[in-house]
Design an enzyme around this catalytic site. Structure first.
Site, PDB file in Angstrom:
ATOM      1  CD  GLU A 171     -19.988   8.893 -18.081  1.00 34.86           C
ATOM      2  OE1 GLU A 171     -19.242   9.874 -18.186  1.00 34.86           O
ATOM      3  OE2 GLU A 171     -20.219   8.104 -19.026  1.00 34.86           O
ATOM      4  CG  ASP A 217      -1.823  -1.242   1.283  1.00 33.31           C
ATOM      5  OD1 ASP A 217      -2.226  -1.723   0.225  1.00 33.31           O
ATOM      6  OD2 ASP A 217      -2.092  -1.720   2.407  1.00 33.31           O
TER       7      ASP A 217
HETATM    8  O1  FUB Z   1      -3.297  -3.746   3.048  1.00 32.00           O
HETATM    9  C1  FUB Z   1      -4.594  -4.095   3.419  1.00 32.00           C
HETATM   10  C2  FUB Z   1      -5.563  -3.856   2.276  1.00 32.00           C
HETATM   11  O2  FUB Z   1      -5.133  -4.547   1.117  1.00 32.00           O
HETATM   12  C3  FUB Z   1      -5.652  -2.422   1.838  1.00 32.00           C
HETATM   13  O3  FUB Z   1      -6.495  -1.684   2.659  1.00 32.00           O
HETATM   14  C4  FUB Z   1      -6.168  -2.571   0.451  1.00 32.00           C
HETATM   15  O4  FUB Z   1      -6.021  -1.434  -0.341  1.00 32.00           O
HETATM   16  C5  FUB Z   1      -5.378  -3.751  -0.038  1.00 32.00           C
HETATM   17  O5  FUB Z   1      -4.149  -3.361  -0.571  1.00 32.00           O
END
Ligand code: FUB
Length: 456
Positions: free
Chosen positions: A195, A34
């Protein structure tokens, strides 16, 4: 992370030699996930989550921060924040983002609240690497299920926005103080329409989502156009995006940026411009024993298309090219590296340093510019309560030409630091520098804090 798995990868890398500069993933000492990049002054910081070794779920207890000035060598700054920073939290240090405003650093993170579900907290610090403390002593956002993955953005007019959510996409308008939000607007849910976020092809009746939007929003702006980049398309995820002339939409779906690949069923975007180039951060499962719960942050350089759309971005092992050389005549933290084999980094109250050093381990530092006249000597700050060992200095390969070495004695303690110096010869021009650790014995050899060359 267990050393033996790294050993296999490093052996492959060493065999591949000079043609394979596998700089992705950018961190090999721990699993990271992340990514959230931030530029402050002349440095790019990336804030990451930290997947615990051998995780079978998103077992994440703290966040990590790394920095670079050249896009190839990353300095480890340790853990600036954990869910334990928030007295009211009980776990789940998932995806966060940090931003600077008026000299303070605001770090928005999702955590599991005691006796409740996910909420979003805000921590504040005086430097990009912390320390951070809970800014308000309670959650900033608690809007119901799915309060994860905050992304923060300050617009040119000074208005800050905090978006987040899975399966929803919501936002608040942050107040100038960055630790409260405009209660007259409140929490706004973005309509998830075809959309705006594309049509989902439903795999089965259990699939409730109508659009591609999944989670991990990243809000940014370029040439007056706002971009909402996100993890999309279900599991396994890809990265897609929508654009809008406004920071609050309506959003128009624009397509997929990064197709699914890389051995992790999630992905998570982070975008930044740094020194005139654009970079796309994401994660995958590329390290040994890597996968959906043991992920690693990577980065690619890219260029926007002329019409402002994204090109397709593929994952690579090489990562971006260096945008600067490293000056070896400045003090360099030992925990600055493009790649490593076998070592770990650790933190005491004051400092981050390299530890768990064994015979044959090494640190690779890329694009080191020794200059025309070259280096005369090398010094290192080291500590050992055991037998010590030596640091050999090699150019361009782990077994490339040796330009010098220093002996490391027992210094009387694992944090009893001593400077050791050795002569250097034949080090001119730009090279990758390998600091190769040697020694005998059953214990780890020594700890390593920083190094520096002297000019001829
Ligand atoms: O790292 C935990 C979760 O996995 C994150 O909140 C999501 O975005 C995914 O990457």
């Amino acid at each position: 992370m267990k050393k033996r798995f790294i050993t296999l990868l490093s052996a492959i890398m060493a065999f591949a030699g000079a043609t394979c500069h596998a700089d992705n993933p950018i961190v090999q000492t721990v699993y990271t996930a992340d990514p959230a990049p931030m530029v402050y002054k002349d440095t790019l910081y990336v804030y990451t989550g930290h997947d615990e070794d051998n995780s079978k779920y998103f077992v994440m207890n703290d966040w990590r921060v790394f920095s670079t000035k050249d896009m190839v060598n990353w300095t480890h700054h340790g853990s600036p924040l954990s869910w334990k920073t928030f007295a009211w939290a009980q776990g789940d240090a998932w995806a966060g983002q940090c931003i600077e405003r008026d000299g303070k650093f605001y770090y928005y993170v999702p955590v599991k609240k005691k006796g409740a579900g996910s909420v979003i907290g805000v921590a504040v610090g005086d430097t990009p690497t912390g320390p951070f403390k809970d800014a308000i002593g309670k959650p900033l956002v608690s809007s119901g299920p799915g309060d994860i993955d905050p992304t923060v953005f300050i617009d040119d007019d000074g208005q800050a926005y905090l978006y987040w959510g899975n399966p929803y996409l919501k936002y608040v308008k942050l107040n100038q103080d960055m630790i409260s939000y405009d209660q007259t607007v409140g929490v706004v849910s973005i309509p998830l329409t075809e959309e705006s976020f594309g049509k989902r092809i439903k795999k089965d009746a259990k699939e409730k989502r109508d659009t591609l939007y999944e989670e991990a929003p990243w809000l940014c702006k370029r040439n007056g156009l706002y971009y909402m980049v996100c993890a999309a398309s279900g599991i396994p995820e890809n990265i897609a995006y929508a654009t809008s002339p406004n920071p609050t939409g309506p959003w128009s779906y624009r397509g997929i940026i990064m197709p699914t690949e890389g051995g992790s069923f999630t992905n998570h975007p982070g975008l930044i411009d740094f020194k005139g180039k654009s970079y796309f951060f994401y994660h995958n499962g590329a390290l040994p024993k890597g996968g959906g719960f043991t992920r690693s942050v990577c980065v690619e350089e890219f260029a926007y298309n002329a019409d402002g759309s994204f090109p397709t971005i593929k994952m690579s092992k090489e990562g971006p090219k260096a945008i600067a050389n490293l000056d070896p005549y400045q003090k360099t933290e030992a925990e600055t590296m493009a790649w490593e084999f076998g070592i770990h980094t650790t933190t005491n109250t004051l400092n981050v340093y390299v530890t768990d050093i064994d015979n044959g381990d090494y640190i690779k530092v890329k694009n080191v510019d020794f200059g025309k006249n070259g280096a005369a000597s090398f010094s290192a700050s080291v500590a050992s309560a055991a037998q010590g060992g030596s640091i050999e200095l090699h150019l361009d390969k782990v077994d490339g030409p040796q330009i010098g070495s220093v002996a490391v004695p027992n210094t009387g303690g694992w944090e009893t630091w001593k400077s050791v110096t050795g002569k250097v010869s034949d080090a001119t021009g730009i090279h990758d520098l390998y600091l190769v650790f040697k020694g005998n014995g059953t214990e780890h050899l020594f700890n390593f804090d920083y190094w520096k060359f002297e000019k001829k």
